[in-house]
Design a protein around this motif. Structure first.
Motif, PDB file in Angstrom:
ATOM      1  N   SER A 273       0.872  -1.179   0.000  1.00  0.00           N
ATOM      2  CA  SER A 273       0.000   0.000   0.000  1.00  0.00           C
ATOM      3  C   SER A 273       0.904   1.223   0.000  1.00  0.00           C
ATOM      4  CB  SER A 273      -0.895   0.018   1.251  1.00  0.00           C
ATOM      5  OG  SER A 273      -0.101   0.134   2.423  1.00  0.00           O
ATOM      6  N   VAL A 274       0.313   2.354  -0.359  1.00  0.00           N
ATOM      7  CA  VAL A 274       1.086   3.601  -0.211  1.00  0.00           C
ATOM      8  C   VAL A 274       0.869   4.168   1.190  1.00  0.00           C
ATOM      9  CG1 VAL A 274      -0.678   5.096  -1.274  1.00  0.00           C
ATOM     10  CG2 VAL A 274       1.671   5.816  -1.267  1.00  0.00           C
ATOM     11  N   GLY A 275      -0.364   4.020   1.717  1.00  0.00           N
ATOM     12  CA  GLY A 275      -0.663   4.496   3.067  1.00  0.00           C
ATOM     13  C   GLY A 275       0.007   3.602   4.097  1.00  0.00           C
TER      14      GLY A 275
ATOM     15  N   LEU B 122       0.172   2.989  -7.993  1.00  0.00           N
ATOM     16  CA  LEU B 122      -1.294   2.979  -7.906  1.00  0.00           C
ATOM     17  C   LEU B 122      -1.924   4.344  -8.168  1.00  0.00           C
ATOM     18  CD1 LEU B 122      -1.033   4.436  -5.118  1.00  0.00           C
ATOM     19  CD2 LEU B 122      -1.597   2.295  -4.054  1.00  0.00           C
TER      20      LEU B 122
ATOM     21  N   ARG C 128      -8.259   8.554   3.771  1.00  0.00           N
ATOM     22  CA  ARG C 128      -8.477   7.581   4.839  1.00  0.00           C
ATOM     23  C   ARG C 128      -9.740   7.995   5.588  1.00  0.00           C
ATOM     24  NH1 ARG C 128      -5.792   4.374   2.622  1.00  0.00           N
ATOM     25  NH2 ARG C 128      -3.892   3.347   3.339  1.00  0.00           N
TER      26      ARG C 128
ATOM     27  N   HIS D 258     -13.455   0.259  -0.233  1.00  0.00           N
ATOM     28  CA  HIS D 258     -12.012   0.529  -0.311  1.00  0.00           C
ATOM     29  C   HIS D 258     -11.396  -0.132  -1.549  1.00  0.00           C
ATOM     30  CE1 HIS D 258      -8.309   1.667   2.289  1.00  0.00           C
ATOM     31  NE2 HIS D 258      -7.992   1.699   1.009  1.00  0.00           N
TER      32      HIS D 258
ATOM     33  N   SER E 233      -7.515   1.246  -5.409  1.00  0.00           N
ATOM     34  CA  SER E 233      -6.435   0.715  -6.256  1.00  0.00           C
ATOM     35  C   SER E 233      -6.761  -0.680  -6.790  1.00  0.00           C
ATOM     36  CB  SER E 233      -5.137   0.633  -5.433  1.00  0.00           C
ATOM     37  OG  SER E 233      -5.314  -0.282  -4.355  1.00  0.00           O
TER      38      SER E 233
ATOM     39  N   ARG F 247      -3.140  -3.934  -8.612  1.00  0.00           N
ATOM     40  CA  ARG F 247      -2.847  -4.756  -7.424  1.00  0.00           C
ATOM     41  C   ARG F 247      -1.634  -5.661  -7.673  1.00  0.00           C
ATOM     42  NH1 ARG F 247      -6.971  -4.749  -3.354  1.00  0.00           N
ATOM     43  NH2 ARG F 247      -7.276  -2.516  -3.060  1.00  0.00           N
TER      44      ARG F 247
ATOM     45  N   MET G 284       1.405  -3.360  -7.390  1.00  0.00           N
ATOM     46  CA  MET G 284       1.680  -3.016  -5.980  1.00  0.00           C
ATOM     47  C   MET G 284       2.384  -4.167  -5.280  1.00  0.00           C
ATOM     48  SD  MET G 284      -1.984  -1.265  -5.103  1.00  0.00           S
ATOM     49  CE  MET G 284      -1.772  -1.155  -3.325  1.00  0.00           C
TER      50      MET G 284
HETATM   51  O1  3PY Z   1      -2.376   1.911  -0.912  1.00  0.00           O
HETATM   52  C1  3PY Z   1      -3.182   2.327  -0.065  1.00  0.00           C
HETATM   53  O2  3PY Z   1      -2.868   3.143   0.815  1.00  0.00           O
HETATM   54  C2  3PY Z   1      -4.559   1.838  -0.074  1.00  0.00           C
HETATM   55  O3  3PY Z   1      -5.398   2.354   0.597  1.00  0.00           O
HETATM   56  C3  3PY Z   1      -4.928   0.688  -0.930  1.00  0.00           C
HETATM   57  O4  3PY Z   1      -4.434   0.781  -2.191  1.00  0.00           O
END
Ligand code: 3PY
Ligand code: NAI
Length: 324
Positions: free
Chosen positions: A74-76, A99, A237, A285, A288, A294, A297
């Motif tokens: 994930s990026v978060g 993403l 978020r 959610h 992405s 996916r 990622m």
């Molecule tokens: O990557 C993230 O932060 C998501 O929320 C899911 O892709």
């Protein structure tokens, strides 16, 4: 002997094989309350951790004396205790960029579906109520030429600005911690304070990370500053928006609608009022969630972990200060 790592997500076979070339992989499909004890036990010997979802907090890190690197798909990374990891020299890797475009597409999908009432009207037609041309009770709002307000002009914010400016002729305004020269020059975007953004935007799009500063950044007071015809989109978020305040504003029609991909508690409970309000499009959610993104990622996260444990990290690191 190969280092041990824990994998807590199902990966495509080729990516699993790539991990296995370098590591002994201890697999968990995902983290649940049922497998928590086994996970904590496995952590005792793990040098790496890769997966997504779940809270990796101090209580988990305390069970991981050998841990050297964590790679989130994930990026978060708000679900990780990065401060403790940094204090202990544990490298935290994430998956920015791969993403970005897909999430910006999701934001546009939410803008279009809320403004044009796509889900509501499709359900109406499917239920057999389409007997003639539709009347004004099913009309929506235009998207083109409306003002988009982007809260968080980072990677995703910028990709959204490109779509809004180039595709829909929308004036772009934004708020961030600092102006973004690329947004200004490429999309004629205007940096402004939060209050101005709320007052002037037809679409308020939240593309912020969750931090102490952004928690409940959008609450009663901010929703009251939006136009009654405005739509709130949140793909950042969930806890950035005070959900109870949002539900109140939507029920009282103080704003026109909301398009939401993220929630204060996920999965959103089936009995949430958000699922019953006609002016809300609530997605599980999926920002992405395309096959291509996916995969990309997961591949990025696999490469990140291999680099963090066996090579020299140059990109995708959240806490570069720990790299020696
Ligand atoms: O990557 C993230 O932060 C998501 O929320 C899911 O892709
Ligand atoms: N719904 C989904 O599936 C997805 C959600 N996300 C969320 O989107 C967020 C943004 O992703 P990116 O654009 O890649 O990150 P980014 O780091 O490129 O952009 C975030 C922007 O927010 C700004 N920002 C941070 N705190 C702020 C504050 N207090 N006030 C104003 N601006 C602030 C930053 O300066 C930055 O420009 C992620 O952190 C994640 O939470 C990301 C991917 C998928």
């Amino acid at each position: 002997m190969k280092p041990s790592i824990i994998l807590y997500k199902i990966l495509p076979d080729d990516l699993l094989a790539r991990l296995e070339q370098h590591f002994t992989v201890l697999p968990f499909n995902r983290l649940t309350s049922e497998n928590r004890q086994d996970f904590l036990l496995a952590l005792k010997q793990a040098q790496g951790l890769i997966g997504s979802g779940g809270q990796i907090d101090k209580s988990v890190l305390d069970c991981a004396p050998a841990l050297k690197a964590v790679s989130t798909i994930s990026v978060g990374y708000d679900n990780f205790d990065v401060q403790t990891m940094t204090e202990r020299g544990i490298i935290m890797m994430h998956t920015p960029t791969v993403l970005t475009e897909t999430v910006a597409d999701t934001v546009m999908a939410l803008i279009l579906s809320t403004a044009r009432r796509v889900v509501e009207v499709a359900e109406w037609a499917k239920s057999g109520q389409w007997k003639g041309s539709v009347g004004s009770e099913l009309f929506g709002l235009d998207v083109h030429h409306k003002t988009i307000g982007i809260l968080g002009m980072g990677r995703i914010g910028l990709a959204l600005a490109q779509r809004a400016h180039g595709g829909f002729n929308m004036p772009v305004i934004y708020n961030d911690r600092q102006p973004n020269p690329e947004a200004n020059s490429r999309f004629n975007a205007r940096f402004c304070d939060l209050d101005t953004l709320l007052a002037e935007s037809d679409f308020v799009c939240v593309s912020l990370p969750l931090t102490e500063q952004t928690h409940h950044l959008i609450s009663d007071e901010q929703l009251a500053k939006m136009k009654p015809s405005a739509i709130l989109i949140n793909t950042g978020r969930g806890p950035v928006v005070d959900e109870a305040a949002l539900i109140k504003a939507l029920k009282q029609k103080r704003i026109y609608g909301a398009g939401l991909d993220v929630f204060e508690k996920e999965p959103l409970s089936a009995d949430s009022e958000l699922f019953r309000l006609p002016n809300v499009v609530a997605l599980p959610h999926i920002g992405s969630a395309t096959h291509e993104t996916r995969y990309n990622m997961a591949a990025c996260a696999v490469d990140n972990l291999i680099t963090a444990l066996t090579g020299k990290v140059t990109v995708n690191c959240v806490n570069p200060q720990v790299i020696k």
